[in-house]
Scaffold this motif. Sequence first.
Motif, PDB file in Angstrom:
ATOM      1  N   ALA A  50       0.831  -1.208   0.000  1.00 25.56           N
ATOM      2  CA  ALA A  50       0.000   0.000   0.000  1.00 25.56           C
ATOM      3  C   ALA A  50       0.868   1.261   0.000  1.00 25.56           C
ATOM      4  CB  ALA A  50      -0.932  -0.004   1.213  1.00 25.56           C
ATOM      5  N   TRP A  51       1.979   1.233   0.735  1.00 27.40           N
ATOM      6  CA  TRP A  51       2.896   2.376   0.817  1.00 27.40           C
ATOM      7  C   TRP A  51       3.497   2.673  -0.560  1.00 27.40           C
ATOM      8  CZ3 TRP A  51       3.901   6.285   3.800  1.00 27.40           C
ATOM      9  CH2 TRP A  51       5.159   6.883   3.827  1.00 27.40           C
ATOM     10  N   PHE A  52       3.965   1.644  -1.238  1.00 29.74           N
ATOM     11  CA  PHE A  52       4.575   1.848  -2.546  1.00 29.74           C
ATOM     12  C   PHE A  52       3.543   2.177  -3.610  1.00 29.74           C
ATOM     13  CE2 PHE A  52       8.109  -0.750  -0.720  1.00 29.74           C
ATOM     14  CZ  PHE A  52       9.041   0.279  -0.713  1.00 29.74           C
ATOM     15  N   ALA A  53       2.323   1.689  -3.457  1.00 28.39           N
ATOM     16  CA  ALA A  53       1.261   2.024  -4.413  1.00 28.39           C
ATOM     17  C   ALA A  53       0.965   3.527  -4.377  1.00 28.39           C
ATOM     18  CB  ALA A  53       0.006   1.215  -4.129  1.00 28.39           C
ATOM     19  N   GLY A  58       0.961   8.377  -7.535  1.00 25.58           N
ATOM     20  CA  GLY A  58       1.129   9.820  -7.379  1.00 25.58           C
ATOM     21  C   GLY A  58       0.362  10.396  -6.206  1.00 25.58           C
ATOM     22  N   VAL A  59       0.052   9.566  -5.194  1.00 28.39           N
ATOM     23  CA  VAL A  59      -0.672  10.018  -4.008  1.00 28.39           C
ATOM     24  C   VAL A  59       0.345  10.418  -2.949  1.00 28.39           C
ATOM     25  CG1 VAL A  59      -2.289   9.327  -2.190  1.00 28.39           C
ATOM     26  CG2 VAL A  59      -2.614   8.509  -4.535  1.00 28.39           C
ATOM     27  N   ALA A  60       0.099  11.525  -2.302  1.00 29.93           N
ATOM     28  CA  ALA A  60       1.032  12.021  -1.277  1.00 29.93           C
ATOM     29  C   ALA A  60       1.138  11.045  -0.115  1.00 29.93           C
ATOM     30  CB  ALA A  60       0.564  13.382  -0.774  1.00 29.93           C
ATOM     31  N   ARG A  61       2.337  10.896   0.372  1.00 28.30           N
ATOM     32  CA  ARG A  61       2.583  10.066   1.557  1.00 28.30           C
ATOM     33  C   ARG A  61       2.437  10.957   2.789  1.00 28.30           C
ATOM     34  NH1 ARG A  61       7.883   6.472  -0.084  1.00 28.30           N
ATOM     35  NH2 ARG A  61       6.812   4.993  -1.422  1.00 28.30           N
ATOM     36  N   ASP A 108      15.917   5.920  -3.557  1.00 24.85           N
ATOM     37  CA  ASP A 108      16.623   6.297  -4.778  1.00 24.85           C
ATOM     38  C   ASP A 108      15.984   5.659  -6.004  1.00 24.85           C
ATOM     39  OD1 ASP A 108      18.463   7.790  -3.347  1.00 24.85           O
ATOM     40  OD2 ASP A 108      19.868   6.127  -3.149  1.00 24.85           O
ATOM     41  N   PHE A 109      14.704   5.331  -5.895  1.00 22.27           N
ATOM     42  CA  PHE A 109      14.027   4.715  -7.021  1.00 22.27           C
ATOM     43  C   PHE A 109      12.610   5.241  -7.142  1.00 22.27           C
ATOM     44  CE2 PHE A 109      13.686   1.779  -3.400  1.00 22.27           C
ATOM     45  CZ  PHE A 109      12.312   1.678  -3.256  1.00 22.27           C
ATOM     46  N   GLU A 110      12.086   5.069  -8.347  1.00 22.16           N
ATOM     47  CA  GLU A 110      10.700   5.421  -8.654  1.00 22.16           C
ATOM     48  C   GLU A 110       9.928   4.109  -8.765  1.00 22.16           C
ATOM     49  OE1 GLU A 110       8.478   6.708 -12.799  1.00 22.16           O
ATOM     50  OE2 GLU A 110      10.564   7.260 -12.472  1.00 22.16           O
ATOM     51  N   VAL A 111       8.778   4.043  -8.135  1.00 17.75           N
ATOM     52  CA  VAL A 111       7.958   2.831  -8.193  1.00 17.75           C
ATOM     53  C   VAL A 111       7.241   2.775  -9.537  1.00 17.75           C
ATOM     54  CG1 VAL A 111       6.024   1.585  -7.158  1.00 17.75           C
ATOM     55  CG2 VAL A 111       7.677   2.766  -5.694  1.00 17.75           C
ATOM     56  N   VAL A 112       7.484   1.697 -10.276  1.00 14.00           N
ATOM     57  CA  VAL A 112       6.843   1.499 -11.570  1.00 14.00           C
ATOM     58  C   VAL A 112       5.565   0.688 -11.391  1.00 14.00           C
ATOM     59  CG1 VAL A 112       7.094   0.468 -13.874  1.00 14.00           C
ATOM     60  CG2 VAL A 112       9.036   1.637 -12.785  1.00 14.00           C
ATOM     61  N   ASP A 113       5.646  -0.387 -10.588  1.00 11.06           N
ATOM     62  CA  ASP A 113       4.461  -1.212 -10.367  1.00 11.06           C
ATOM     63  C   ASP A 113       4.613  -1.972  -9.054  1.00 11.06           C
ATOM     64  OD1 ASP A 113       1.966  -2.357 -10.815  1.00 11.06           O
ATOM     65  OD2 ASP A 113       2.418  -2.802 -12.908  1.00 11.06           O
ATOM     66  N   VAL A 114       3.474  -2.358  -8.506  1.00  9.90           N
ATOM     67  CA  VAL A 114       3.399  -3.119  -7.271  1.00  9.90           C
ATOM     68  C   VAL A 114       2.626  -4.392  -7.570  1.00  9.90           C
ATOM     69  CG1 VAL A 114       2.551  -3.091  -4.892  1.00  9.90           C
ATOM     70  CG2 VAL A 114       3.420  -0.987  -5.912  1.00  9.90           C
ATOM     71  N   GLU A 115       3.144  -5.531  -7.107  1.00 11.13           N
ATOM     72  CA  GLU A 115       2.500  -6.834  -7.336  1.00 11.13           C
ATOM     73  C   GLU A 115       2.251  -7.067  -8.831  1.00 11.13           C
ATOM     74  OE1 GLU A 115       1.696  -9.342  -4.980  1.00 11.13           O
ATOM     75  OE2 GLU A 115       3.017  -8.126  -3.749  1.00 11.13           O
TER      76      GLU A 115
END
Length: 150
Positions: A50-53, A58-61, A108-115
């Motif tokens: 959920a955190w990485f999603a 593009g949802v604020a943490r 140091d990375f951008e999340v492209v996809d989760v699961e």
Amino acid sequence: MRRGVLTFSALRDFRNCRRRYYNRFVREIVPAGRDSNLYLGDTFHRSLEAWFALDRDGVARDAAAIARIHALIDASYPNRDGDPQQKRLWHLARAMFDGYRRHYHTEDFEVVDVEKEFDARIINPATRYPSRSYRMRGKVDLLVRMRETG
């Protein structure tokens, strides 16, 4: 497990314990109860998912997002007020998530996809021909792209 489909879990079980593989993937017999450590791991995994999603979508943490993830953890242990084991695991799950987000507040990375699900042919390295009997399927927990350093 459908015939002709292999997963990392099936291959791991086959390598480590053929009886477990046979019971789980051929006879489709699984233990009735869940090991509490596995359940804790599942809860922590879902909280990080959920955190990485958030990043991927593009949802604020922000505090509201953190509260939603805390609610996800809370829902995993609905009897924590009356069950000491659930209460202990609930505290651990929340501490693990909060520790992660504090320690790794930036990556140091951008999340492209989760699961991310995948389906691939299995190639025989000696002949370079694909298997006609099996395919490999599974999920990648987190697919990332390293950020440019500059």
